[in-house]
Design an enzyme around this catalytic site. Structure first.
Site, short mmCIF file in Angstrom:
data_model
loop_
_atom_site.label_atom_id
_atom_site.label_comp_id
_atom_site.label_asym_id
_atom_site.label_seq_id
_atom_site.Cartn_x
_atom_site.Cartn_y
_atom_site.Cartn_z
N GLU A 1 0.82 -1.22 0.00
CA GLU A 1 0.00 0.00 0.00
C GLU A 1 0.85 1.27 0.00
O GLU A 1 0.45 2.28 -0.60
CB GLU A 1 -0.98 0.01 1.18
CG GLU A 1 -0.31 -0.25 2.50
CD GLU A 1 -1.15 0.12 3.73
OE1 GLU A 1 -2.13 0.87 3.61
OE2 GLU A 1 -0.79 -0.35 4.82
N ILE B 1 3.28 -9.84 2.08
CA ILE B 1 3.01 -11.14 2.69
C ILE B 1 1.76 -11.05 3.56
O ILE B 1 1.13 -12.04 3.87
CB ILE B 1 4.19 -11.69 3.52
CG1 ILE B 1 4.51 -10.82 4.72
CG2 ILE B 1 5.41 -11.94 2.67
CD1 ILE B 1 5.34 -11.55 5.77
N ASP B 2 1.40 -9.81 3.97
CA ASP B 2 0.23 -9.63 4.85
C ASP B 2 -1.10 -9.92 4.14
O ASP B 2 -2.11 -10.15 4.79
CB ASP B 2 0.18 -8.20 5.39
CG ASP B 2 1.31 -7.90 6.36
OD1 ASP B 2 2.09 -8.83 6.66
OD2 ASP B 2 1.42 -6.75 6.82
N ARG C 1 5.89 -20.57 26.62
CA ARG C 1 7.08 -20.15 25.89
C ARG C 1 6.68 -19.35 24.66
O ARG C 1 5.55 -19.48 24.15
CB ARG C 1 7.89 -21.38 25.44
CG ARG C 1 8.49 -22.16 26.58
CD ARG C 1 9.63 -21.41 27.25
NE ARG C 1 10.33 -22.21 28.24
CZ ARG C 1 10.03 -22.25 29.53
NH1 ARG C 1 9.00 -21.56 30.00
NH2 ARG C 1 10.74 -23.01 30.35
N VAL D 1 11.77 -14.42 9.37
CA VAL D 1 11.87 -15.78 8.80
C VAL D 1 10.72 -15.97 7.80
O VAL D 1 10.87 -16.62 6.76
CB VAL D 1 11.78 -16.84 9.93
CG1 VAL D 1 11.53 -18.22 9.38
CG2 VAL D 1 13.05 -16.83 10.75
N ARG E 1 9.50 -13.91 5.79
CA ARG E 1 9.67 -13.19 4.53
C ARG E 1 10.87 -13.68 3.74
O ARG E 1 11.09 -13.25 2.61
CB ARG E 1 9.88 -11.69 4.82
CG ARG E 1 8.66 -10.99 5.31
CD ARG E 1 8.54 -9.57 4.78
NE ARG E 1 9.75 -8.81 4.77
CZ ARG E 1 9.94 -7.67 5.44
NH1 ARG E 1 8.99 -7.20 6.21
NH2 ARG E 1 11.04 -7.00 5.33
O1 F6P Z 1 4.27 -5.11 5.47
C1 F6P Z 1 4.88 -6.34 5.50
C2 F6P Z 1 5.56 -6.57 6.82
O2 F6P Z 1 6.21 -7.81 6.73
C3 F6P Z 1 4.63 -6.53 8.04
O3 F6P Z 1 3.96 -7.73 8.26
C4 F6P Z 1 5.60 -6.18 9.14
O4 F6P Z 1 4.96 -5.52 10.19
C5 F6P Z 1 6.58 -5.28 8.48
O5 F6P Z 1 6.55 -5.60 7.10
C6 F6P Z 1 7.97 -5.37 9.04
O6 F6P Z 1 8.74 -4.39 8.45
P1 F6P Z 1 10.33 -4.29 8.52
O7 F6P Z 1 10.87 -5.32 7.58
O8 F6P Z 1 10.63 -2.91 8.07
O9 F6P Z 1 10.72 -4.59 9.92
#
Ligand code: F6P
Length: 344
Positions: free
Chosen positions: A103, A127-128, A267, A274, A276
């Site tokens: 976005e 990925i969201d 825990r 990981v 991504r």
């Molecule tokens: O927007 C995708 C995303 O992976 C979110 O799920 C997460 O909050 C954010 O990016 C993390 O961003 P960064 O890689 O900048 O820490």
């Protein structure tokens, strides 16, 4: 034509497959000259690009990340940057730009097209999976598979020790990854940003479950999940150029609270980046390839200000404005009608 491509925002498995498809069809079918701006909008501002061709993209299909690099730079938030973007496109002789992003990246693309007439086409990435204009984004399927594999592994250790495992997954505004991985991994509770959670109810459900026998429990929490007001204190976090709070860590607060209230050993696993990293699933490779082909076709049809999207499994074009308008949230029917049946 001389066509440029950039990848912006958080990286995501499948980005290289998009670039590869744009380059392949652009070069071989349309006779285009392709260039890649490095590090998202930052590279356009600084005029940093690399030539791209079929040979350069060889071997990149199964590779995670993006060979072009990425950043969360917003030219509309940096003094003089929009003018530098326009100059860089003109100096580079760029006839059209393919912007691959979520976005934020697509929001910049939309403004550059609407306010400055830049000839560009968007490709949705996150990925969201929370972009409303498309039924699915690439990277989501891979992230769900990684999270599910992790939950499967956590089950055996949780069962051996009779523990509660709190697994934190990504998802800042929407809990698609949490819901899918939670259902696939047999979670006893799934906490998502769409539904404020009540810690009393979560603990009561876990207690009921453990009273029925020696059951370990998996609690999946999306990083953006929110407790009911006043029920749990979360610490304030940093904000980036797009105004997004740096998330991560709600699982720690949650686990402490669960252990204190129920007495069950608890825990935490925070999957973080990981989810991504690494190779895209076959599904994401195919989707990315379809998006890349559709994007270069859109460029040659002059469909600027549009984004490629999936609707009823067909690739369609939608206005970029729609892509950045509304968030796609988890379907309540999936959450309440399916996931919730297995809670507690
Ligand atoms: O927007 C995708 C995303 O992976 C979110 O799920 C997460 O909050 C954010 O990016 C993390 O961003 P960064 O890689 O900048 O820490």
């Amino acid at each position: 034509m001389r066509v440029a491509i950039l990848t912006g925002g958080g990286d995501c498995p499948g980005l290289n497959a998009v670039i590869r498809a744009v380059v392949r069809k652009g070069e071989r079918h349309y006779g285009d000259e392709l260039v890649g701006f490095v590090d998202g909008w930052k590279g356009v501002i600084d005029g940093r690009s690399v030539p791209l061709d079929v040979a350069a993209m060889r071997g990149t299909l199964p590779k995670g990340g993006t060979v072009l690099g990425t950043s969360r730079t917003n030219p509309f938030k940096v003094e003089g940057a929009v003018e530098r973007v326009l100059a860089s496109l003109a100096d580079g002789g760029i006839d059209a730009l393919v912007a691959v992003g979520g976005e934020d990246t697509l929001g910049v693309a939309h403004r550059l097209h609407a306010e400055h007439g830049v000839a560009l086409v968007g490709v949705p990435k996150t990925i969201d999976n929370d972009l409303s204009a498309t039924e699915v984004t690439f990277g989501f399927n891979t992230a769900v598979q990684i999270a599910t594999d992790a939950i499967d592994r956590l089950h055996t250790t949780a069962e051996s020790h009779d523990r509660v495992m709190v697994v934190e997954v990504m998802g800042r505004h929407a809990g698609h990854i949490a819901t899918y991985a939670g259902i696939a991994g047999g979670a006893a509770a799934i906490l998502v940003p769409e539904e404020e959670f009540d810690i009393d109810e979560v603990c009561a459900a876990l207690t009921r479950r453990h009273e029925k026998g020696r059951y370990a429990s998996i609690v999946v929490v999306a990083e953006g999940a929110q407790p009911k007001e006043g029920s749990l204190a979360l610490k304030d976090a940093e904000v980036d150029q797009f105004g997004h709070v740096k998330l991560g860590g709600i699982a720690n607060v949650l686990a402490e609270e669960i252990e204190a209230r129920t007495g069950f050993e608890t825990r935490v696993t925070i999957l973080g980046h990981v989810q991504r990293g690494g190779t895209p699933t076959a599904f994401d490779r195919v989707l990315s390839t379809r998006f890349g082909i559709a994007a270069i076709d859109a460029v040659h049809d002059g469909a600027f200000g549009q984004m490629v999207a999936v609707r009823a499994d067909r690739i369609v074009r939608v206005p970029l404005a729609d892509a950045v308008g509304e968030l796609k949230l988890v379907d309540p029917e999936l959450y309440h009608g399916v996931a919730e049946v297995f809670f507690g």
